[in-house]
Design an enzyme around this catalytic site. Structure first.
Site, PDB file in Angstrom:
ATOM      1  N   LYS A 199      45.304  61.916   9.273  1.00 47.51           N
ATOM      2  CA  LYS A 199      43.955  61.842   8.701  1.00 47.51           C
ATOM      3  C   LYS A 199      43.189  60.613   9.191  1.00 47.51           C
ATOM      4  O   LYS A 199      41.971  60.666   9.349  1.00 47.51           O
ATOM      5  CB  LYS A 199      44.043  61.806   7.177  1.00 47.51           C
ATOM      6  CG  LYS A 199      44.533  63.099   6.537  1.00 47.51           C
ATOM      7  CD  LYS A 199      44.485  62.972   5.019  1.00 47.51           C
ATOM      8  CE  LYS A 199      45.414  63.929   4.302  1.00 47.51           C
ATOM      9  NZ  LYS A 199      44.972  65.309   4.280  1.00 47.51           N
TER      10      LYS A 199
ATOM     11  N   ARG B 292      44.488  75.452  11.907  1.00 44.27           N
ATOM     12  CA  ARG B 292      45.203  76.718  11.714  1.00 44.27           C
ATOM     13  C   ARG B 292      44.298  77.665  10.947  1.00 44.27           C
ATOM     14  O   ARG B 292      43.210  77.279  10.522  1.00 44.27           O
ATOM     15  CB  ARG B 292      46.464  76.461  10.883  1.00 44.27           C
ATOM     16  CG  ARG B 292      46.142  75.763   9.562  1.00 44.27           C
ATOM     17  CD  ARG B 292      47.342  75.679   8.644  1.00 44.27           C
ATOM     18  NE  ARG B 292      47.202  74.675   7.628  1.00 44.27           N
ATOM     19  CZ  ARG B 292      46.595  74.830   6.456  1.00 44.27           C
ATOM     20  NH1 ARG B 292      46.031  75.989   6.152  1.00 44.27           N
ATOM     21  NH2 ARG B 292      46.527  73.851   5.579  1.00 44.27           N
TER      22      ARG B 292
ATOM     23  N   HIS C   3      44.455  68.664  -6.848  1.00 42.84           N
ATOM     24  CA  HIS C   3      44.031  68.675  -5.447  1.00 42.84           C
ATOM     25  C   HIS C   3      44.473  69.918  -4.690  1.00 42.84           C
ATOM     26  O   HIS C   3      44.507  69.935  -3.474  1.00 42.84           O
ATOM     27  CB  HIS C   3      44.516  67.433  -4.700  1.00 42.84           C
ATOM     28  CG  HIS C   3      44.102  66.156  -5.358  1.00 42.84           C
ATOM     29  ND1 HIS C   3      42.798  65.830  -5.583  1.00 42.84           N
ATOM     30  CD2 HIS C   3      44.829  65.133  -5.852  1.00 42.84           C
ATOM     31  CE1 HIS C   3      42.729  64.657  -6.181  1.00 42.84           C
ATOM     32  NE2 HIS C   3      43.943  64.208  -6.375  1.00 42.84           N
TER      33      HIS C   3
ATOM     34  N   GLU D 165      40.100  55.667   0.685  1.00 45.02           N
ATOM     35  CA  GLU D 165      38.761  56.242   0.702  1.00 45.02           C
ATOM     36  C   GLU D 165      38.036  55.921  -0.581  1.00 45.02           C
ATOM     37  O   GLU D 165      38.647  55.829  -1.640  1.00 45.02           O
ATOM     38  CB  GLU D 165      38.846  57.776   0.813  1.00 45.02           C
ATOM     39  CG  GLU D 165      38.871  58.255   2.223  1.00 45.02           C
ATOM     40  CD  GLU D 165      38.999  59.767   2.334  1.00 45.02           C
ATOM     41  OE1 GLU D 165      38.785  60.485   1.346  1.00 45.02           O
ATOM     42  OE2 GLU D 165      39.314  60.211   3.450  1.00 45.02           O
TER      43      GLU D 165
HETATM   44  P1  ADP Z   1      45.205  67.659   1.799  1.00 45.80           P
HETATM   45  O1  ADP Z   1      45.720  67.357   3.159  1.00 45.80           O
HETATM   46  O2  ADP Z   1      46.231  67.497   0.756  1.00 45.80           O
HETATM   47  O3  ADP Z   1      44.473  68.956   1.768  1.00 45.80           O
HETATM   48  P2  ADP Z   1      42.577  66.358   1.602  1.00 45.80           P
HETATM   49  O4  ADP Z   1      42.233  65.094   2.269  1.00 45.80           O
HETATM   50  O5  ADP Z   1      42.019  67.597   2.202  1.00 45.80           O
HETATM   51  O6  ADP Z   1      44.155  66.471   1.503  1.00 45.80           O
HETATM   52  O7  ADP Z   1      42.140  66.281   0.073  1.00 45.80           O
HETATM   53  C1  ADP Z   1      42.534  67.243  -0.867  1.00 45.80           C
HETATM   54  C2  ADP Z   1      41.596  67.245  -2.066  1.00 45.80           C
HETATM   55  O8  ADP Z   1      41.517  65.956  -2.689  1.00 45.80           O
HETATM   56  C3  ADP Z   1      40.164  67.567  -1.729  1.00 45.80           C
HETATM   57  O9  ADP Z   1      39.938  68.943  -1.644  1.00 45.80           O
HETATM   58  C4  ADP Z   1      39.415  66.921  -2.886  1.00 45.80           C
HETATM   59  O10 ADP Z   1      39.475  67.712  -4.033  1.00 45.80           O
HETATM   60  C5  ADP Z   1      40.210  65.682  -3.157  1.00 45.80           C
HETATM   61  N1  ADP Z   1      39.645  64.531  -2.421  1.00 45.80           N
HETATM   62  C6  ADP Z   1      39.973  64.147  -1.168  1.00 45.80           C
HETATM   63  N2  ADP Z   1      39.284  63.054  -0.783  1.00 45.80           N
HETATM   64  C7  ADP Z   1      38.491  62.717  -1.826  1.00 45.80           C
HETATM   65  C8  ADP Z   1      37.552  61.661  -2.071  1.00 45.80           C
HETATM   66  N3  ADP Z   1      37.314  60.716  -1.161  1.00 45.80           N
HETATM   67  N4  ADP Z   1      36.925  61.629  -3.267  1.00 45.80           N
HETATM   68  C9  ADP Z   1      37.175  62.549  -4.212  1.00 45.80           C
HETATM   69  N5  ADP Z   1      38.058  63.561  -4.059  1.00 45.80           N
HETATM   70  C10 ADP Z   1      38.717  63.658  -2.880  1.00 45.80           C
HETATM   71  P1  ADP Z   2      45.559  75.213   2.178  1.00 47.57           P
HETATM   72  O1  ADP Z   2      44.466  74.195   2.142  1.00 47.57           O
HETATM   73  O2  ADP Z   2      45.302  76.250   3.213  1.00 47.57           O
HETATM   74  O3  ADP Z   2      45.929  75.759   0.865  1.00 47.57           O
HETATM   75  P2  ADP Z   2      48.257  73.941   2.215  1.00 47.57           P
HETATM   76  O4  ADP Z   2      48.581  72.704   2.991  1.00 47.57           O
HETATM   77  O5  ADP Z   2      48.318  73.885   0.740  1.00 47.57           O
HETATM   78  O6  ADP Z   2      46.801  74.383   2.742  1.00 47.57           O
HETATM   79  O7  ADP Z   2      49.282  75.016   2.721  1.00 47.57           O
HETATM   80  C1  ADP Z   2      48.908  76.253   3.224  1.00 47.57           C
HETATM   81  C2  ADP Z   2      49.871  77.338   2.816  1.00 47.57           C
HETATM   82  O8  ADP Z   2      51.018  77.299   3.620  1.00 47.57           O
HETATM   83  C3  ADP Z   2      50.421  77.270   1.408  1.00 47.57           C
HETATM   84  O9  ADP Z   2      49.601  77.755   0.414  1.00 47.57           O
HETATM   85  C4  ADP Z   2      51.647  78.128   1.557  1.00 47.57           C
HETATM   86  O10 ADP Z   2      51.333  79.483   1.492  1.00 47.57           O
HETATM   87  C5  ADP Z   2      52.105  77.769   2.918  1.00 47.57           C
HETATM   88  N1  ADP Z   2      53.113  76.718   2.837  1.00 47.57           N
HETATM   89  C6  ADP Z   2      52.918  75.423   3.079  1.00 47.57           C
HETATM   90  N2  ADP Z   2      54.050  74.753   2.968  1.00 47.57           N
HETATM   91  C7  ADP Z   2      55.004  75.638   2.656  1.00 47.57           C
HETATM   92  C8  ADP Z   2      56.402  75.547   2.389  1.00 47.57           C
HETATM   93  N3  ADP Z   2      57.063  74.398   2.428  1.00 47.57           N
HETATM   94  N4  ADP Z   2      57.051  76.671   2.067  1.00 47.57           N
HETATM   95  C9  ADP Z   2      56.396  77.839   2.025  1.00 47.57           C
HETATM   96  N5  ADP Z   2      55.101  77.987   2.271  1.00 47.57           N
HETATM   97  C10 ADP Z   2      54.401  76.908   2.568  1.00 47.57           C
HETATM   98 MG    MG Z   3      42.783  69.417   2.751  1.00 50.33          MG
END
Ligand code: ADP
Ligand code: ADP
Ligand code: MG
Length: 621
Positions: free
Chosen positions: A116, A297, A235, A200
């Site tokens: 990130k 993806r 989240h 952040e």
């Molecule tokens: P992940 O890789 O787990 O998807 P993200 O960086 O996409 O992580 O953040 C996941 C969620 O966390 C976001 O969809 C949002 O709801 C919350 N989030 C992330 N960054 C911020 C921020 N700077 N302020 C408030 N909420 C945040």
């Molecule tokens: P998104 O923002 O698309 O929900 P995630 O990082 O939560 O992204 O993961 C995407 C999807 O990949 C999950 O909802 C799940 O279906 C699959 N996934 C991720 N990690 C695993 C795991 N360890 N075992 C099985 N499925 C997984």
């Molecule tokens: Mg995300």
């Protein structure tokens, strides 16, 4: 187009890819673990190859086993789905080195967007607005602390390698920083083998808005509009929709143009998602939307984009991987109507959304909408993978109609005995504030009281149960009551067992009708997404997790990651005893009442089976 594809995934995901690949005439090959031997995706593929035991680390995540399977089946290409190896640049390279087509982003783009912090730096250089914060190399705790102080609280600490909502800590004040950092780094190194973090600014009234992008090998890149995934819990996305409520045309054009610019900055090929965070405290404004991360993806929520654009994104992926140009130009893409998706999970909202595993003795979905599922009736929700049962996707001319369809669909899901979030989804999609578009990522937490069904049956459930136990002549219920167990001889109330207690119900003339099914000798009623055993006889009813007598059993197999009490510790109701890690989630086991820890059978880091006595709490006398 190549002639065959191996899908390196499982469940709903593999099924989704098989559907399109078969329609295009490709031979489909899946790999599966021993736990998935009877799963629908294994039956539906043209060929299926077992690659090892249930644990993903010994099967779905083992690159060499997947490559061996591809060689043995003479697959021309590998589709990684989402999750698992889909964002693993090393795997993408190994696939290409083996002479196979990789149906995913180029390894260099995966790498550029993988961390990130590096991704944000890169985007900043490309002129994309990024969430304000610290994303530097100096990772000493004191430096990070100073950076957080300079940004101003609240801040969010994020693992640079994080995903799936893991490895994030919100910090409200400088005093909390050091502890939050340590715990975030611990989780990050355990889950992602990388303890680097970034900091952040915590955005207020945040909305998660993402843009679907697509690139091809001819240098073209387009967007397929935005999705709103603000409805989240911890989240993690719960309900997703497209387009985003309250998005005006000018903001949309600005945002989507930025997303295409971001994709072009990494020479993106294939399907990708640019995630943004918006400060929506005064509506959506182009100058208050910042780049958060890119997912290189296909996304879980891609069906809502497919619904509003009429495109098949898996088909796009296959065509692009085959070297074809993008099927549509930007000008040919349009938004039609409104789509929503709800993620139906095997989990129990009443116990803090603990995953619920077991056999799906009864599983019925409503008809008339798109359902993407990896299981069928009689199948198993196992502790090894994500506990998602299905995605319910609706598409309608307006947002309000779509929400109504989604609420109705979630309300008519029938699952037993595994617990689900269907009742919670039903209430959420039907919530007046949700329908009005008053959403942000805190919505679910803020309204949890009215969104999470109670542990006691609601009036609607009581009424429906009472109506179901009435024998017969519905036109004359009062005479039909004769002979029923009632409180007093001339008491018009109906005694009905719901779950494990008796309710005396006065029947209203108008009640919601529930569906009723007999499963394993028990009568179960289904209403508004909820499932309740009911009847005249006391229902046999299993309890799991913390029981009334103070025996805390492991609700599922997992690993103990924290032990917070010792034998002899005085505890109060709700006090944290242990933390278990299972199914991608941390679960806190809490004391059911005030008392003292009589027995403690839990060691840090121990792997434990389901149903094991971990702690025994004795009531204070
Ligand atoms: P992940 O890789 O787990 O998807 P993200 O960086 O996409 O992580 O953040 C996941 C969620 O966390 C976001 O969809 C949002 O709801 C919350 N989030 C992330 N960054 C911020 C921020 N700077 N302020 C408030 N909420 C945040
Ligand atoms: P998104 O923002 O698309 O929900 P995630 O990082 O939560 O992204 O993961 C995407 C999807 O990949 C999950 O909802 C799940 O279906 C699959 N996934 C991720 N990690 C695993 C795991 N360890 N075992 C099985 N499925 C997984
Ligand atoms: Mg995300």
């Amino acid at each position: 187009m190549f002639s065959s594809v191996l899908i390196a995934n499982r469940g709903e995901i593999s099924r989704r890819i098989i559907r399109t690949a078969s329609r295009l005439g490709l031979r489909t090959i899946v790999v599966y673990s021993e736990a998935d031997a009877t799963a629908p995706f294994v039956r539906e593929a043209d060929e299926a190859i077992c690659i090892g035991p249930a644990a993903a680390r010994e099967s779905y995540l083992v690159q060499s086993k997947i490559l061996d399977a591809a060689r043995a089946s003479h697959a021309a290409a590998i589709h990684p789905g989402y999750g698992f190896l889909s964002e693993n640049a090393e795997f993408a390279e190994a696939v290409q080195a083996a002479g196979l087509i990789w149906i995913g982003a180029p390894p260099a783009a995966i790498r550029a967007m993988g961390a990130k912090d590096a991704a944000k730096q890169l985007m900043q250089q490309a002129g994309v607005p990024v969430t304000p914060g610290y994303m530097g190399d100096n990772q000493t705790p004191s430096h990070l602390h100073e950076a957080a102080d300079a940004i101003g609280y609240p801040v969010l600490i994020k693992a640079v390698a994080g995903g799936g909502g893991k490895g994030m800590r919100r910090v409200n004040a400088t005093e909390e920083f050091a502890e939050a950092l340590a715990s975030c780094q611990r989780e990050a190194s355990a889950s992602f083998s990388n303890d680097r973090v970034l900091i952040e600014k915590y955005i207020f009234a945040p909305r998660h808005i993402e843009v679907q992008v697509f690139g091809d090998t001819h240098g073209n890149a387009v967007h397929l509009f935005e999705r709103d995934c603000s409805l989240q819990r911890r989240h993690q996305k719960v309900i997703e929709e497209a387009p985003a409520p309250g998005m005006d045309q000018a903001t949309r054009e600005a945002l989507c143009a930025v997303a295409v610019k971001a994709a072009k900055a990494v020479n993106y090929v294939g399907a990708g998602t640019i995630e943004f965070i918006a400060d929506a405290s005064e509506g959506l404004r182009p100058d208050r939307i910042w780049f958060m991360e890119m997912n290189t993806r296909l996304q879980v929520e891609h069906p809502v984009t497919e619904a509003i654009t009429g495109q098949d994104l898996v088909e796009w992926q296959l065509r692009v991987a085959a070297g074809e140009k993008l099927p549509k130009t930007q000008e040919e893409l349009r938004i039609t109507g409104w789509a929503m998706e709800a993620r139906l999970y095997a989990e129990n909202p009443a116990t803090g959304f603990l995953p619920s595993i077991g056999r799906l003795e009864h599983l019925r979905f409503p008809s008339g909408l798109r359902i993407d599922t990896g299981v069928d009736e009689g199948g198993e929700v196992s502790p090894y993978y994500d506990p998602m049962i299905a995605k319910l996707i609706v598409h309608a001319p307006t947002r309000e109609t779509a929400a109504g369809l989604l609420a109705a669909a979630c309300g008519s899901v029938q699952v037993w005995p595994v617990k689900t979030n269907a009742g919670f989804l039903h209430r959420t999609a039907g919530d007046a504030d949700f329908i009005a578009g008053n959403i942000d990522t805190g919505f679910i937490e803020r309204h949890a009281d009215r969104l999470i069904p109670g542990t006691e049956p609601s009036t609607a459930i009581e009424q429906a149960a009472a109506r179901l136990v009435l024998p017969m002549d519905r036109n004359d219920p009062w005479t039909a009551l004769t002979g029923f167990r009632i409180a007093a001889p001339d008491d018009p109330r109906i005694a009905v067992e719901i779950s494990d207690s008796t309710k005396l119900v006065s029947l209203d003339p108008i009640t919601q009708a529930a569906a009723s099914v007999t499963i394993g000798g028990s009568k179960i009623l289904f209403l508004n997404g909820e499932a309740w055993p009911y009847g005249l006889e006391r229902a046999e009813h299993a309890t799991g997790g913390a029981s009334a007598d103070g025996a805390i059993l492991s609700p599922m197999p997992g690993r103990i990651i924290s032990v917070n009490v010792r034998a002899g510790t005085q505890v109060v109701k709700g006090q944290k005893l242990l933390v278990l890690e299972a199914m991608k989630m941390e679960q806190q086991l809490l004391s059911p009442f005030d008392g003292v820890v009589k027995t403690l059978n839990a060691k840090l880091d121990a792997q434990i089976a389901e149903g094991v006595l971990l702690v025994l709490i004795e009531k204070e006398h």
